[in-house]
Design a protein around this motif. Structure first.
Motif, PDB file in Angstrom:
ATOM      1  N   SER A 137      45.868  29.589  44.286  1.00  0.00           N
ATOM      2  CA  SER A 137      44.580  29.461  44.750  1.00  0.00           C
ATOM      3  C   SER A 137      43.711  28.519  44.226  1.00  0.00           C
ATOM      4  O   SER A 137      43.177  28.700  42.839  1.00  0.00           O
ATOM      5  N   VAL A 138      43.491  27.260  44.727  1.00  0.00           N
ATOM      6  CA  VAL A 138      42.768  26.173  44.179  1.00  0.00           C
ATOM      7  C   VAL A 138      41.268  26.234  44.282  1.00  0.00           C
ATOM      8  O   VAL A 138      40.993  26.293  45.247  1.00  0.00           O
ATOM      9  N   VAL A 139      40.484  26.370  43.168  1.00  0.00           N
ATOM     10  CA  VAL A 139      39.189  26.446  43.416  1.00  0.00           C
ATOM     11  C   VAL A 139      38.615  25.014  43.289  1.00  0.00           C
ATOM     12  O   VAL A 139      38.525  24.607  41.969  1.00  0.00           O
ATOM     13  N   PHE A 140      37.680  24.511  43.862  1.00  0.00           N
ATOM     14  CA  PHE A 140      37.089  23.259  43.645  1.00  0.00           C
ATOM     15  C   PHE A 140      36.134  23.160  42.497  1.00  0.00           C
ATOM     16  O   PHE A 140      35.199  24.041  42.223  1.00  0.00           O
ATOM     17  N   GLY A 141      36.277  22.019  41.621  1.00  0.00           N
ATOM     18  CA  GLY A 141      35.306  21.849  40.590  1.00  0.00           C
ATOM     19  C   GLY A 141      33.943  22.147  40.584  1.00  0.00           C
ATOM     20  O   GLY A 141      33.220  22.335  39.644  1.00  0.00           O
ATOM     21  N   GLY A 142      33.538  21.612  41.761  1.00  0.00           N
ATOM     22  CA  GLY A 142      32.076  21.341  41.847  1.00  0.00           C
ATOM     23  C   GLY A 142      31.453  22.924  42.161  1.00  0.00           C
ATOM     24  O   GLY A 142      30.218  23.023  42.437  1.00  0.00           O
ATOM     25  N   PHE A 143      32.010  24.004  42.204  1.00  0.00           N
ATOM     26  CA  PHE A 143      31.595  25.159  42.490  1.00  0.00           C
ATOM     27  C   PHE A 143      31.241  25.791  41.386  1.00  0.00           C
ATOM     28  O   PHE A 143      31.958  25.725  40.202  1.00  0.00           O
ATOM     29  N   ALA A 144      29.825  26.853  41.328  1.00  0.00           N
ATOM     30  CA  ALA A 144      29.901  27.498  40.003  1.00  0.00           C
ATOM     31  C   ALA A 144      30.577  28.562  39.845  1.00  0.00           C
ATOM     32  O   ALA A 144      31.276  29.075  40.531  1.00  0.00           O
ATOM     33  N   ALA A 145      30.102  29.127  38.514  1.00  0.00           N
ATOM     34  CA  ALA A 145      30.851  30.551  37.977  1.00  0.00           C
ATOM     35  C   ALA A 145      30.849  31.643  39.095  1.00  0.00           C
ATOM     36  O   ALA A 145      32.102  32.234  39.396  1.00  0.00           O
ATOM     37  N   LYS A 146      29.618  31.731  39.714  1.00  0.00           N
ATOM     38  CA  LYS A 146      29.643  32.958  40.621  1.00  0.00           C
ATOM     39  C   LYS A 146      30.528  32.779  41.830  1.00  0.00           C
ATOM     40  O   LYS A 146      31.277  33.764  42.083  1.00  0.00           O
ATOM     41  N   GLU A 147      30.895  31.463  42.369  1.00  0.00           N
ATOM     42  CA  GLU A 147      31.973  31.243  43.402  1.00  0.00           C
ATOM     43  C   GLU A 147      33.256  31.365  43.014  1.00  0.00           C
ATOM     44  O   GLU A 147      34.058  31.898  43.678  1.00  0.00           O
ATOM     45  N   LEU A 148      33.367  30.936  41.610  1.00  0.00           N
ATOM     46  CA  LEU A 148      34.622  31.160  41.399  1.00  0.00           C
ATOM     47  C   LEU A 148      35.082  32.587  40.796  1.00  0.00           C
ATOM     48  O   LEU A 148      36.152  33.260  41.058  1.00  0.00           O
ATOM     49  N   ALA A 149      34.089  33.415  40.385  1.00  0.00           N
ATOM     50  CA  ALA A 149      34.137  34.954  40.203  1.00  0.00           C
ATOM     51  C   ALA A 149      34.322  35.514  41.361  1.00  0.00           C
ATOM     52  O   ALA A 149      35.260  36.568  41.407  1.00  0.00           O
ATOM     53  N   VAL A 150      33.816  35.101  42.576  1.00  0.00           N
ATOM     54  CA  VAL A 150      33.919  35.805  43.849  1.00  0.00           C
ATOM     55  C   VAL A 150      35.721  35.747  44.216  1.00  0.00           C
ATOM     56  O   VAL A 150      36.331  36.330  44.793  1.00  0.00           O
ATOM     57  N   ARG A 151      36.197  34.468  44.015  1.00  0.00           N
ATOM     58  CA  ARG A 151      37.520  34.342  44.358  1.00  0.00           C
ATOM     59  C   ARG A 151      38.443  34.864  43.453  1.00  0.00           C
ATOM     60  O   ARG A 151      39.550  35.389  43.985  1.00  0.00           O
ATOM     61  N   ILE A 152      38.100  34.935  41.971  1.00  0.00           N
ATOM     62  CA  ILE A 152      38.967  35.755  41.096  1.00  0.00           C
ATOM     63  C   ILE A 152      39.052  37.266  41.555  1.00  0.00           C
ATOM     64  O   ILE A 152      40.366  37.930  41.541  1.00  0.00           O
ATOM     65  N   GLU A 153      37.934  37.634  42.034  1.00  0.00           N
ATOM     66  CA  GLU A 153      37.810  39.255  42.560  1.00  0.00           C
ATOM     67  C   GLU A 153      38.575  39.430  43.763  1.00  0.00           C
ATOM     68  O   GLU A 153      39.272  40.428  43.758  1.00  0.00           O
ATOM     69  N   ASP A 154      38.619  38.518  44.681  1.00  0.00           N
ATOM     70  CA  ASP A 154      39.462  38.765  45.933  1.00  0.00           C
ATOM     71  C   ASP A 154      41.012  38.381  45.518  1.00  0.00           C
ATOM     72  O   ASP A 154      41.694  38.972  46.284  1.00  0.00           O
ATOM     73  N   ALA A 155      41.262  37.357  45.007  1.00  0.00           N
ATOM     74  CA  ALA A 155      42.617  36.917  44.919  1.00  0.00           C
ATOM     75  C   ALA A 155      43.364  37.769  43.765  1.00  0.00           C
ATOM     76  O   ALA A 155      44.688  37.928  43.976  1.00  0.00           O
ATOM     77  N   LYS A 156      42.706  38.326  42.686  1.00  0.00           N
ATOM     78  CA  LYS A 156      43.219  39.241  41.958  1.00  0.00           C
ATOM     79  C   LYS A 156      44.370  38.426  40.987  1.00  0.00           C
ATOM     80  O   LYS A 156      45.555  38.716  41.129  1.00  0.00           O
ATOM     81  N   PRO A 157      44.066  37.184  40.395  1.00  0.00           N
ATOM     82  CA  PRO A 157      45.223  36.369  39.979  1.00  0.00           C
ATOM     83  C   PRO A 157      45.811  36.974  38.695  1.00  0.00           C
ATOM     84  O   PRO A 157      45.058  37.795  37.837  1.00  0.00           O
ATOM     85  N   ARG A 158      46.822  37.023  38.433  1.00  0.00           N
ATOM     86  CA  ARG A 158      47.718  37.320  37.095  1.00  0.00           C
ATOM     87  C   ARG A 158      47.320  36.147  35.929  1.00  0.00           C
ATOM     88  O   ARG A 158      46.941  36.605  34.842  1.00  0.00           O
ATOM     89  N   ALA A 159      47.146  35.073  36.486  1.00  0.00           N
ATOM     90  CA  ALA A 159      46.797  33.910  35.357  1.00  0.00           C
ATOM     91  C   ALA A 159      45.848  32.872  36.053  1.00  0.00           C
ATOM     92  O   ALA A 159      45.650  32.934  37.476  1.00  0.00           O
TER      93      ALA A 159
END
Ligand code: COA
Ligand code: AMP
Length: 629
Positions: A137-159
């Motif tokens: 799941s690639v997250v665009f670099g122009g997004f801030a920490a909270k947007e990245l956090a929402v994606r981590i929370e949803d996708a539950k990545p191992r790495a």
């Protein structure tokens, strides 16, 4: 063959059409059928086929003796860096990184978030996941920490794989503090992170959790491709919906391979070995499909450009890249051309370079305005082709295919429906509207291979967001018309999504951030017409009773908090304090009317004096910040 025959050959027998297209892919086990309706409305394609995406993008070209051909050209005017990777080198790097991920526990079906700038290691990371059957799941670099956090929370990545920094014309953007903050904000924590250290800014690593890119792979060498089912997910790409919770669009493996491969020759008209350049970002769907996957599937050389159309260093940078790398096909967003046209209206920079290798320019990501199309065709002297698609579809729904006897181009229309897409314009009650009538654009189900089968962990949201309003159809969220000859024109979104510099953003998400401010009672964000970026967000805020701070201070705070919580990419620079927002009797904010005022369009004057006064106040507030322009 002409467009009409190819479209009718699909329509008369979709199963045969897609099974035929599937032959262009190297399968471990060829699928016995194309469409699987057993989980309708979650349609699956090639579900009993077995295949690997990385094998089709890399290994098969090396095995075919094309290992010394260039797979990736990296051109970075922001760092001055340039390099090339052959298919053989790409295979070595991908296989090694896949091996290291696998040794660290990443398995088929695990998620891996990739938060990286436009560097070759981003592509290596994506392909390494695909090699293992892990879901990136690639997250665009122009997004801030909270947007990245929402994606981590949803996708539950191992790495998580990240770069230490991005480089924007304004300076170095440290990624690692954003990553650390995002992990802190998320309830889900990855087991480990791999950080590619760029020399412009090295990041501080967290002992035991973070590994440096080279150290991480020191003891690894190579790793085979893991076959997956055609219906297994290749990636999740989050996109903006109407709320702050982004939608996790799933890309299924088999359909993605077949549909993208089909588009390269038939739609974009390129042959193996041609140099293809999608000037976008790997964080967006255009980057996934046409920087990374499709060109590599088709054995093209893809260009990874880390720069902007203007200012890196000047509006000639695109033409320098075209000349230097002999680009045959260029694909970008209209906003990039508006930026170039504004800086170089006479096209003087174009004349400085030999761009004779260029055969076509494709535009997508937002409405291509006729002025920009005309300017580009006149200056470049190649066909300029609009085409319309979305993150959800992964490849063009409508356009002018170059691989066939080309249909006539109508400037202002995005083109004709592609095989796989039966497009209709529907009225509010779901009735099919006649030619040239404006309505909601919908696609008859099933959607073709490669399109989203559902949303990640959100089957119900998938149904309610896309399938419930018009039974039997996929609702695109766009409004438009179809003319008597079948040409589709895309006019506007029907939801709270706006398009800023080709980036899809949610005004609803921005409103959620604004209402978190303790002094704000209510707010509305609208996407106002902008000459360069297409649309930009403007926020209207009403303060809580008793707040007697200077409005300018509050305005600055909200601009900053959107930057911090959503990211600079939102381009949110204007917030206006007003006493009241215009509303319907039932309390719905009249965003449409506010938008008309801001754009200088005609609007209906309300019946009551009070309502009219509110609109006058909005008009005056907008005038103060220079709108309508
Ligand atoms: N990482 C970190 N920050 C980023 C970023 C990234 N990958 N991409 C953009 N940003 C930042 C920019 O630096 C800018 O920050 P600022 O407010 O500090 O100046 C902000 O986000 C807005 O960026 P952008 O919308 O790209 O505007 P711009 O003024 O930097 O450039 C264009 C304008 C038109 C030149 C530029 O948007 C462009 O090239 N667009 C092409 C469109 C495109 O690639 N679309 C993808 C879909 S096809
Ligand atoms: P994204 O999912 O980020 O690719 O954004 C998709 C949205 O961008 C579409 O739903 C449209 O609103 C808009 N869009 C993309 N391409 C075009 C186009 N050629 N013409 C008009 N709008 C477009």
């Amino acid at each position: 063959m002409d467009y009409k025959s190819i479209y009718s050959s699909w329509k008369s027998d979709p199963e045969r059409f897609w099974m035929e297209a599937a032959k262009a892919i190297d399968w471990v086990k060829f699928p016995s059928h194309a469409l699987n309706e057993s989980r309708k409305p979650f349609y699956q394609w090639f579900s009993d086929g077995e295949v690997n995406t990385c094998y089709n993008a890399v290994d098969r070209h090396v095995e075919a003796g094309l290992g010394t051909k260039d797979a990736i050209i990296y051109d970075s005017p922001v760092t001055g860096g340039k390099s090339k990777l052959t298919f053989k080198e790409l295979l070595e790097q991908t296989s090694k990184f896949a091996s290291a991920l696998h040794r660290s526990g990443v398995q088929k079906g695990d998620r891996v978030i990739i938060y990286m700038p436009m560097i070759p290691e981003a592509i290596v990371s994506m392909l390494a996941c695909a090699r293992l059957g892990a879901i990136h799941s690639v997250v665009f670099g122009g997004f801030a920490a909270k947007e990245l956090a929402v994606r981590i929370e949803d996708a539950k990545p191992r790495a998580i794989v990240s770069g230490s920094c991005g480089i924007e014309p304004s300076g170095v953007v440290p990624y690692k503090p954003l990553l650390d903050k995002a992990i802190e904000l998320s309830n889900h924590k990855p087991e480990f992170c791999v950080v590619y250290q760029r020399k412009q800014l090295e990041a501080q690593l967290v002992l035991g959790r973070d590994f440096e890119w080279n150290d991480f792979q020191k003891r690894s060498s190579e790793h085979p491709c893991h076959p997956v089912l055609g219906s297994d997910p290749l990636y999740i790409l989050y996109t903006s919906g109407t709320t702050g919770q982004p939608k996790g669009v799933i890309r299924p493996t088999g359909g993605h391979l077949v549909s993208l491969m089909w588009t390269m020759r038939n739609f974009y008209g390129v042959d193996p070995g041609d140099v293809f350049w999608a000037a976008s970002d790997v964080g967006w769907v255009v980057g996934h499909s046409y920087i990374v996957y499709a060109p590599l599937f088709a054995g093209n050389t893809t260009v990874l450009f880390e720069g902007k159309p203007v200012g890196t260093p000047d509006p000639g940078t695109f033409w320098r890249v075209v000349q230097e790398h002999k680009i045959k096909t260029l694909f970008t967003a209209p906003t990039a051309f508006r930026a170039i046209k504004r800086s170089d209206p006479n096209g003087d920079y174009i004349k400085k370079f030999d761009i004779s290798s260029l055969r076509a320019l494709f535009l997508a990501g937002e409405r291509a305005d006729p002025d920009t199309i005309k300017w580009a065709s006149e200056k470049l002297k190649v066909p300029v082709i609009d085409h319309w698609w979305q993150t959800e579809t992964g490849f063009p729904m409508v356009g002018y295919p170059l691989g066939f006897k080309s249909p006539e181009v109508k400037i202002g229309s995005a083109g004709l429906p592609m095989p796989g897409f039966q497009i209709e314009v529907l009225g509010d009650d779901g009735e099919s509207l006649g030619a040239d009538m404006l309505g909601s654009i919908a696609v008859k189900l099933p959607l073709p291979p490669g399109t989203l089968p559902t949303l990640w962990n959100a089957d119900e949201r998938f149904k309610s967001a896309y399938l419930s309003r018009f039974p039997g159809y996929y609702e695109t969220g766009d409004a438009g018309t179809i003319d008597p000859e079948g040409y589709v024109s895309i006019m506007a979104r029907t939801d709270d999504v706006i398009n800023t510099a080709g980036h899809r953003l949610s005004t609803g998400a921005m409103e959620e951030v604004l209402t978190e401010h303790p002094d704000i009672a209510e707010c509305a964000v609208i996407g106002v017409k902008d000459e360069l970026k297409g649309q930009i967000p403007i926020g209207f805020i009403c303060l809580n009773a008793g707040v007697n701070r200077e409005p300018s201070g509050i305005m600055e705070e909200v601009v900053q908090s959107i930057r911090e919580k959503i990211g600079p990419v939102a381009s949110f620079k204007i917030a206006i304090v007003v006493d009241r927002l215009p509303k319907t009797r039932s309390g719905k904010i009249l965003r449409g009317t506010m938008l008309k005022i801001a754009n200088g369009d005609e609007f209906k004057t309300p019946a009551t004096i009070d309502d009219a006064t509110i609109l006058i106040e909005i008009e005056q507030a907008l005038e103060k910040v220079g709108y309508p322009q």
